[in-house]
Design an enzyme around this catalytic site. Structure first.
Site, short mmCIF file in Angstrom:
data_model
loop_
_atom_site.label_atom_id
_atom_site.label_comp_id
_atom_site.label_asym_id
_atom_site.label_seq_id
_atom_site.Cartn_x
_atom_site.Cartn_y
_atom_site.Cartn_z
N ARG A 1 0.82 -1.23 0.00
CA ARG A 1 0.00 0.00 0.00
C ARG A 1 0.85 1.27 0.00
NH1 ARG A 1 -3.29 -2.41 4.18
NH2 ARG A 1 -4.96 -3.60 3.21
N LYS B 1 3.06 11.39 -11.97
CA LYS B 1 2.24 10.41 -12.69
C LYS B 1 3.05 9.14 -12.96
CE LYS B 1 -0.65 13.58 -15.33
NZ LYS B 1 -1.05 13.97 -16.67
N GLU C 1 10.83 17.76 -25.74
CA GLU C 1 10.07 18.28 -24.59
C GLU C 1 10.72 19.58 -24.08
OE1 GLU C 1 7.20 17.04 -23.89
OE2 GLU C 1 7.30 15.03 -24.77
N LYS D 1 8.53 22.36 -15.68
CA LYS D 1 7.52 21.32 -15.48
C LYS D 1 6.94 21.42 -14.07
CE LYS D 1 5.70 16.85 -15.81
NZ LYS D 1 5.67 15.56 -16.42
N GLU E 1 -4.89 18.98 -13.10
CA GLU E 1 -5.01 19.14 -14.55
C GLU E 1 -6.35 19.75 -14.94
OE1 GLU E 1 -3.42 15.72 -16.45
OE2 GLU E 1 -3.20 16.76 -18.36
N ARG F 1 -2.17 23.04 -16.60
CA ARG F 1 -1.30 21.88 -16.89
C ARG F 1 -1.47 21.39 -18.32
NH1 ARG F 1 0.14 17.31 -12.43
NH2 ARG F 1 1.54 16.04 -13.66
N ASN G 1 0.79 19.86 -22.86
CA ASN G 1 0.34 19.03 -23.97
C ASN G 1 0.54 19.71 -25.33
OD1 ASN G 1 -2.22 16.87 -24.63
ND2 ASN G 1 -0.86 16.52 -22.91
N HIS H 1 1.24 17.87 -28.56
CA HIS H 1 0.95 16.47 -28.29
C HIS H 1 -0.36 15.97 -28.90
CE1 HIS H 1 4.35 16.90 -25.68
NE2 HIS H 1 4.27 15.66 -25.24
N HIS I 1 0.39 12.56 -30.58
CA HIS I 1 -0.22 11.28 -30.20
C HIS I 1 -0.93 10.65 -31.39
CE1 HIS I 1 -0.23 12.61 -25.72
NE2 HIS I 1 0.81 11.85 -25.99
N HIS J 1 8.01 8.75 -29.60
CA HIS J 1 7.25 9.87 -29.05
C HIS J 1 7.92 11.22 -29.33
CE1 HIS J 1 4.58 11.99 -26.36
NE2 HIS J 1 5.60 12.42 -25.65
N1 LIG Z 1 4.91 9.94 -16.05
C1 LIG Z 1 5.05 10.98 -16.86
O1 LIG Z 1 4.73 12.12 -16.51
C2 LIG Z 1 5.64 10.76 -18.22
C3 LIG Z 1 5.96 11.87 -19.02
C4 LIG Z 1 6.55 11.60 -20.26
C5 LIG Z 1 6.80 10.30 -20.68
N2 LIG Z 1 6.46 9.26 -19.86
C6 LIG Z 1 6.72 7.88 -20.26
O2 LIG Z 1 8.12 7.74 -20.45
C7 LIG Z 1 8.36 6.67 -21.38
C8 LIG Z 1 9.40 7.12 -22.38
O3 LIG Z 1 10.58 7.43 -21.68
P1 LIG Z 1 12.02 7.23 -22.33
O4 LIG Z 1 12.05 7.89 -23.64
O5 LIG Z 1 13.00 7.60 -21.31
O6 LIG Z 1 12.02 5.67 -22.64
P2 LIG Z 1 12.90 4.46 -22.06
O7 LIG Z 1 12.78 4.39 -20.61
O8 LIG Z 1 12.48 3.26 -22.84
O9 LIG Z 1 14.37 4.87 -22.46
C9 LIG Z 1 14.71 5.02 -23.82
C10 LIG Z 1 15.89 4.12 -24.21
O10 LIG Z 1 17.08 4.69 -23.71
C11 LIG Z 1 17.81 3.72 -22.97
N3 LIG Z 1 18.53 4.47 -21.93
C12 LIG Z 1 17.99 5.20 -20.94
N4 LIG Z 1 18.95 5.83 -20.26
C13 LIG Z 1 20.13 5.48 -20.82
C14 LIG Z 1 21.48 5.82 -20.56
N5 LIG Z 1 21.83 6.69 -19.61
N6 LIG Z 1 22.42 5.27 -21.34
C15 LIG Z 1 22.10 4.41 -22.35
N7 LIG Z 1 20.84 4.08 -22.66
C16 LIG Z 1 19.86 4.61 -21.89
C17 LIG Z 1 16.78 2.76 -22.47
O11 LIG Z 1 17.34 1.49 -22.20
C18 LIG Z 1 15.83 2.71 -23.65
O12 LIG Z 1 16.29 1.82 -24.63
C19 LIG Z 1 7.02 6.35 -22.01
O13 LIG Z 1 6.56 5.14 -21.49
C20 LIG Z 1 6.12 7.50 -21.58
O14 LIG Z 1 4.77 7.10 -21.44
C21 LIG Z 1 5.90 9.46 -18.64
#
Ligand SMILES: NC(=O)c1ccc[n+]([C@@H]2O[C@H](COP(=O)([O-])OP(=O)(O)OC[C@H]3O[C@@H](n4cnc5c(N)ncnc54)[C@H](O)[C@@H]3O)[C@@H](O)[C@H]2O)c1
Length: 355
Positions: A115, A137, A179, A213, A223, A227, A231, A234, A238, A250
């Site tokens: 929990r 999030k 971003e 952010k 939101e 907030r 977007n 986006h 999307h 993305h």
């Molecule tokens: N929660 C939120 O507010 C929020 C906001 C934006 C995106 N997201 C989420 O984030 C995700 C995308 O994030 P991402 O682009 O970081 O993807 P990811 O976590 O898959 O990382 C991208 C790639 O980079 C590699 N990588 C990461 N750090 C590295 C490093 N230091 N050295 C070498 N390789 C490295 C990873 O292994 C992966 O292959 C999506 O699932 C999206 O929905 C969430």
């Protein structure tokens, strides 16, 4: 040796506070959490990076395969079982090491394990450093769509070690940069100015982006209005991701989305031609592929945009900017639908320029 870190402290709502440390070599000394630490790490990260963090927290390591496909309920369940088997209790600390996939997954895991247990985030991709790790999030994907099951759960501490970017691919860096460009367009002109410098001053851009952010998410945690400006770009992005069956990453979709939605802001009379041209030139200069998916059609794009969370009465609504660094309020709504003929004209323009 680089300094241990610049500290930004953000207090979103009392009594919680999130300590954010930004700097280099943050893990060269032991970090004491006074709890038993479980390190949840993306297995594709460089081994030396994982070992450094593991040693600093004296943590037990739990690897998962990484990538968007692994951000599922199944992976979460597997990790939960492993943690229980290893005897992790309520007094545990979950340490997330990886990009946005890892922070979303480990954050959700921490939110529900016993929990709720302490969460520490260590974003390693640029996207996670400037976006995913901040705002609370977290969640997982399902076969029905992305991020459909999740929670809002705040970490205790976020560590941003700028050295970790050294091993990130150029493509991933560009994806995160989209971003950063967005923050420059919606709120922070100083970010925009830094984006014109060569080489790109990431050490300065990252803390400013985080602050941006936090300011926006902190001012509107539920939101309800402001907030939505996060977007910007986006609605189109999307739709492009979904049209391409997620073969367009993305960040690349966001880069094209930012151009498209800036063009719309101009078409609707908010943004000057000069500012729009400046935006288009800067984004094109970062060598994103900027290509519409091969199955692109105006009907597909319109339909996909209607599924956006900002849509109202079946019509997509768009965040708009009236100058670089400022989003339009629309009486606190921060988004508005566009006349059909303007949308058609935008889609035709996109096809001509990026088809
Ligand atoms: N929660 C939120 O507010 C929020 C906001 C934006 C995106 N997201 C989420 O984030 C995700 C995308 O994030 P991402 O682009 O970081 O993807 P990811 O976590 O898959 O990382 C991208 C790639 O980079 C590699 N990588 C990461 N750090 C590295 C490093 N230091 N050295 C070498 N390789 C490295 C990873 O292994 C992966 O292959 C999506 O699932 C999206 O929905 C969430």
């Amino acid at each position: 040796m680089a300094k241990r870190g610049e500290k930004i402290i953000w207090r979103p709502s009392k009594p919680q506070s999130i300590e954010t440390l930004i700097g280099k070599n943050l893990f060269e000394k032991p970090i004491y959490t006074f709890k038993r630490a479980a390190l949840i790490a993306d297995a594709s990260l460089p081994t030396s990076l994982i070992e450094t963090v593991q040693a600093s927290f004296r943590a037990q390591l739990f690897l998962f395969s990484g990538g968007e496909k692994a951000k599922t309920r199944e992976t979460k369940q597997k990790l939960e079982d492993q943690l229980m088997e290893a005897g992790f209790g309520k007094d545990s600390s979950i340490v997330s090491l990886g990009g946005g996939v890892t922070s979303d997954l480990a954050g959700f895991l921490a939110a529900t394990y016993m929990r709720g247990v302490e969460l520490i985030l260590i974003p390693t991709s640029l996207l996670a450093m400037v976006d995913a790790a901040f705002g609370g999030k977290c969640g997982v994907n399902t076969p029905f769509g992305k991020n459909l099951i999740g929670a809002t759960y705040l970490p205790k501490t976020i560590y941003v070690d700028l050295n970790f970017l050294a091993t990130l691919s150029e493509r991933e860096k560009r994806c995160g940069l989209a971003e950063v460009i967005k923050y420059g367009l919606i709120q922070d002109l100083s970010i925009w100015k830094l984006l014109k410098k060569k080489p790109l001053p990431l050490d300065a851009l990252i803390p400013r982006s985080i602050q941006c952010k936090l300011n926006i998410a902190g001012a509107d945690p539920l939101e309800k209005g402001l907030r939505r400006i996060l977007n910007f770009g986006h609605t189109v992005a999307h739709a492009l991701e979904s049209l391409s069956n997620y073969s367009i990453p993305h960040g690349e979709a966001v880069a094209l989305g930012l151009i498209a939605e800036s063009a719309l802001s101009h078409r609707l009379g908010h943004l000057s031609q000069k500012a729009f041209q400046e935006i288009k030139t800067l984004i094109e200069g970062f060598s994103y592929p900027l290509k519409l998916p091969s199955n692109f059609s105006s009907a597909f794009l319109r339909d996909a945009m209607r599924l956006d969370k900002k849509s109202k009465g079946g019509a997509p609504r768009f965040v708009q900017i009236d100058r670089i660094g400022r989003a339009v309020s629309f009486a606190g709504d921060y988004c508005r639908s566009a006349p059909k003929k303007e949308l058609e004209a935008l889609i035709a323009w996109l096809k001509k320029n990026y088809g």
